[in-house]
Design a protein around this motif. Structure first.
Motif, PDB file in Angstrom:
ATOM      1  N   SER A 110       7.338  -6.674  -2.392  1.00  0.00           N
ATOM      2  CA  SER A 110       6.909  -5.805  -3.495  1.00  0.00           C
ATOM      3  C   SER A 110       6.211  -4.563  -2.964  1.00  0.00           C
ATOM      4  O   SER A 110       6.432  -3.447  -3.457  1.00  0.00           O
ATOM      5  CB  SER A 110       5.975  -6.564  -4.441  1.00  0.00           C
ATOM      6  N   LEU A 111       5.362  -4.727  -1.950  1.00  0.00           N
ATOM      7  CA  LEU A 111       4.674  -3.579  -1.362  1.00  0.00           C
ATOM      8  C   LEU A 111       5.664  -2.647  -0.667  1.00  0.00           C
ATOM      9  O   LEU A 111       5.556  -1.423  -0.769  1.00  0.00           O
ATOM     10  CB  LEU A 111       3.606  -4.052  -0.372  1.00  0.00           C
ATOM     11  N   LEU A 112       6.631  -3.222   0.027  1.00  0.00           N
ATOM     12  CA  LEU A 112       7.632  -2.398   0.707  1.00  0.00           C
ATOM     13  C   LEU A 112       8.490  -1.637  -0.301  1.00  0.00           C
ATOM     14  O   LEU A 112       8.841  -0.475  -0.084  1.00  0.00           O
ATOM     15  CB  LEU A 112       8.508  -3.276   1.607  1.00  0.00           C
ATOM     16  N   GLU A 113       8.813  -2.277  -1.410  1.00  0.00           N
ATOM     17  CA  GLU A 113       9.615  -1.613  -2.440  1.00  0.00           C
ATOM     18  C   GLU A 113       8.871  -0.438  -3.063  1.00  0.00           C
ATOM     19  O   GLU A 113       9.490   0.516  -3.543  1.00  0.00           O
ATOM     20  CB  GLU A 113      10.009  -2.618  -3.524  1.00  0.00           C
ATOM     21  N   LEU A 114       7.545  -0.505  -3.047  1.00  0.00           N
ATOM     22  CA  LEU A 114       6.741   0.584  -3.601  1.00  0.00           C
ATOM     23  C   LEU A 114       6.622   1.760  -2.633  1.00  0.00           C
ATOM     24  O   LEU A 114       6.095   2.808  -3.001  1.00  0.00           O
ATOM     25  CB  LEU A 114       5.354   0.073  -3.978  1.00  0.00           C
ATOM     26  N   GLY A 115       7.087   1.573  -1.381  1.00  0.00           N
ATOM     27  CA  GLY A 115       7.128   2.689  -0.452  1.00  0.00           C
ATOM     28  C   GLY A 115       6.383   2.518   0.856  1.00  0.00           C
ATOM     29  O   GLY A 115       6.420   3.417   1.703  1.00  0.00           O
ATOM     30  N   LEU A 116       5.695   1.389   1.061  1.00  0.00           N
ATOM     31  CA  LEU A 116       5.022   1.191   2.335  1.00  0.00           C
ATOM     32  C   LEU A 116       6.053   1.010   3.445  1.00  0.00           C
ATOM     33  O   LEU A 116       7.150   0.498   3.209  1.00  0.00           O
ATOM     34  CB  LEU A 116       4.105  -0.032   2.283  1.00  0.00           C
ATOM     35  N   GLU A 117       5.687   1.414   4.650  1.00  0.00           N
ATOM     36  CA  GLU A 117       6.610   1.301   5.773  1.00  0.00           C
ATOM     37  C   GLU A 117       6.564  -0.077   6.417  1.00  0.00           C
ATOM     38  O   GLU A 117       7.579  -0.575   6.900  1.00  0.00           O
ATOM     39  CB  GLU A 117       6.282   2.367   6.823  1.00  0.00           C
ATOM     40  N   GLU A 118       5.378  -0.690   6.434  1.00  0.00           N
ATOM     41  CA  GLU A 118       5.258  -1.987   7.089  1.00  0.00           C
ATOM     42  C   GLU A 118       4.083  -2.763   6.508  1.00  0.00           C
ATOM     43  O   GLU A 118       3.035  -2.196   6.210  1.00  0.00           O
ATOM     44  CB  GLU A 118       5.065  -1.821   8.601  1.00  0.00           C
ATOM     45  N   VAL A 119       4.292  -4.066   6.345  1.00  0.00           N
ATOM     46  CA  VAL A 119       3.225  -4.976   5.933  1.00  0.00           C
ATOM     47  C   VAL A 119       3.077  -6.012   7.042  1.00  0.00           C
ATOM     48  O   VAL A 119       3.980  -6.810   7.280  1.00  0.00           O
ATOM     49  CB  VAL A 119       3.547  -5.662   4.592  1.00  0.00           C
ATOM     50  N   LEU A 120       1.950  -5.956   7.739  1.00  0.00           N
ATOM     51  CA  LEU A 120       1.715  -6.853   8.863  1.00  0.00           C
ATOM     52  C   LEU A 120       0.980  -8.105   8.407  1.00  0.00           C
ATOM     53  O   LEU A 120       0.160  -8.058   7.479  1.00  0.00           O
ATOM     54  CB  LEU A 120       0.895  -6.161   9.949  1.00  0.00           C
ATOM     55  N   LEU A 121       1.267  -9.214   9.077  1.00  0.00           N
ATOM     56  CA  LEU A 121       0.582 -10.474   8.818  1.00  0.00           C
ATOM     57  C   LEU A 121      -0.271 -10.848  10.024  1.00  0.00           C
ATOM     58  O   LEU A 121       0.007 -10.413  11.149  1.00  0.00           O
ATOM     59  CB  LEU A 121       1.599 -11.582   8.549  1.00  0.00           C
ATOM     60  N   PRO A 122      -1.294 -11.664   9.828  1.00  0.00           N
ATOM     61  CA  PRO A 122      -2.059 -12.148  10.986  1.00  0.00           C
ATOM     62  C   PRO A 122      -1.174 -12.990  11.899  1.00  0.00           C
ATOM     63  O   PRO A 122      -0.108 -13.475  11.483  1.00  0.00           O
ATOM     64  CB  PRO A 122      -3.154 -13.013  10.343  1.00  0.00           C
ATOM     65  N   LEU A 123      -1.614 -13.172  13.133  1.00  0.00           N
ATOM     66  CA  LEU A 123      -0.933 -14.107  14.019  1.00  0.00           C
ATOM     67  C   LEU A 123      -0.919 -15.485  13.364  1.00  0.00           C
ATOM     68  O   LEU A 123      -1.806 -15.802  12.558  1.00  0.00           O
ATOM     69  CB  LEU A 123      -1.657 -14.175  15.362  1.00  0.00           C
ATOM     70  N   PRO A 124       0.080 -16.324  13.669  1.00  0.00           N
ATOM     71  CA  PRO A 124       0.206 -17.622  12.981  1.00  0.00           C
ATOM     72  C   PRO A 124      -1.075 -18.448  12.954  1.00  0.00           C
ATOM     73  O   PRO A 124      -1.440 -19.005  11.909  1.00  0.00           O
ATOM     74  CB  PRO A 124       1.319 -18.320  13.766  1.00  0.00           C
ATOM     75  N   GLU A 125      -1.768 -18.526  14.097  1.00  0.00           N
ATOM     76  CA  GLU A 125      -2.991 -19.340  14.115  1.00  0.00           C
ATOM     77  C   GLU A 125      -4.096 -18.704  13.273  1.00  0.00           C
ATOM     78  O   GLU A 125      -4.899 -19.404  12.642  1.00  0.00           O
ATOM     79  CB  GLU A 125      -3.482 -19.555  15.550  1.00  0.00           C
ATOM     80  N   ASP A 126      -4.121 -17.374  13.222  1.00  0.00           N
ATOM     81  CA  ASP A 126      -5.106 -16.685  12.394  1.00  0.00           C
ATOM     82  C   ASP A 126      -4.773 -16.836  10.910  1.00  0.00           C
ATOM     83  O   ASP A 126      -5.669 -17.008  10.075  1.00  0.00           O
ATOM     84  CB  ASP A 126      -5.167 -15.202  12.759  1.00  0.00           C
ATOM     85  N   ALA A 127      -3.485 -16.760  10.589  1.00  0.00           N
ATOM     86  CA  ALA A 127      -3.068 -16.922   9.191  1.00  0.00           C
ATOM     87  C   ALA A 127      -3.444 -18.308   8.677  1.00  0.00           C
ATOM     88  O   ALA A 127      -3.942 -18.461   7.548  1.00  0.00           O
ATOM     89  CB  ALA A 127      -1.563 -16.694   9.065  1.00  0.00           C
TER      90      ALA A 127
END
Length: 237
Positions: free
Chosen positions: A138-155
């Motif tokens: 949804s964020l990308l469709e609104l025009g953002l270039e990238e949505v980053l996630l935390p590293l797996p252990e941090d997530a």
């Protein structure tokens, strides 16, 4: 006056925060003492919501939330909102059952980020918000270039922190320190700002000098502003 309907209880702490913030924001804008919006709240049993999330029964969750929203509409609500980031995975199914507008938290956050000219954000929330694609896409469709996630252990740590501590109102200093480290790691990969995609996450950064200078998007506060916008729009119509 417009009648606002809130589907809450996910969890009750953030729902109470929604109610207080909506009333305060509305009164500030109206500029009249004692003036408050008319609000109905349907508070769900969070244990049932959590059970459906754990089972991956998103159809069941959509039905549960849509039933609550429809009840609010039948009671006279002219605008609705779901007081949860994770539950917005089913917002499309809920909207299809309604005849009144529903203000989306994801759309409100995306519009605010875009208005700031930010193109790359880090997303933090429950494992469902981070792990499922609905929020990122949804964020990308609104025009953002990238949505980053935390590293797996941090997530995994962030999600566990939400369910084990924050929904009970518990904030530990060591958790604040680690959360800052998570943000710093994401910034090292290019995150220009951070979406706090859970109503309880702002508890970690509130009144903390460690986070001065960080571009933090409090999804709950942004959603509240968009909700009050819609309420006032309907009242002027």
């Amino acid at each position: 006056m417009a009648l606002l309907g809130l589907v809450g209880g996910m969890d009750y702490i953030s729902t109470a925060d929604y109610y207080m913030r909506i009333c305060a924001e509305y009164r500030k804008r109206v500029g009249r003492p004692w003036r408050s919006p008319k609000v109905l709240i349907y508070s769900l049993d969070f244990s049932e919501v959590y059970r459906l999330q754990e089972l991956g029964d998103w159809g069941g969750l959509a039905e549960l939330i849509a039933d609550a929203a429809a009840t609010l509409e039948r009671a006279g609500a002219s605008v609705l909102a779901i007081c949860s980031n994770t539950a917005h995975k089913v917002v499309g199914a809920v909207r299809s059952r309604l005849g009144v507008p529903l203000v989306s938290i994801v759309e409100a956050v995306g519009e605010r980020v875009m208005a700031d000219g930010v193109k790359r954000v880090g997303l933090l929330g429950t494992r469902f918000t981070m792990g499922e694609s609905f929020y990122r896409y949804s964020l990308l469709e609104l025009g953002l270039e990238e949505v980053l996630l935390p590293l797996p252990e941090d997530a995994a740590w962030v999600s566990n922190l939400i369910y084990e501590d924050l929904v009970r109102g518990v904030v530990r200093d060591e958790a604040v320190s680690r959360f800052k480290s998570v943000l710093d790691e994401m910034a090292s990969r290019g995150a220009e700002g951070f979406v706090l995609g859970c109503g309880e996450l702002p508890m970690l950064v509130r009144n903390r000098s460690e986070f001065v200078g960080y571009r933090l998007y409090n999804s709950l506060a942004i959603h509240v502003s968009a909700i009050v916008d819609k309420v006032q729009e309907l009242e002027k119509a």
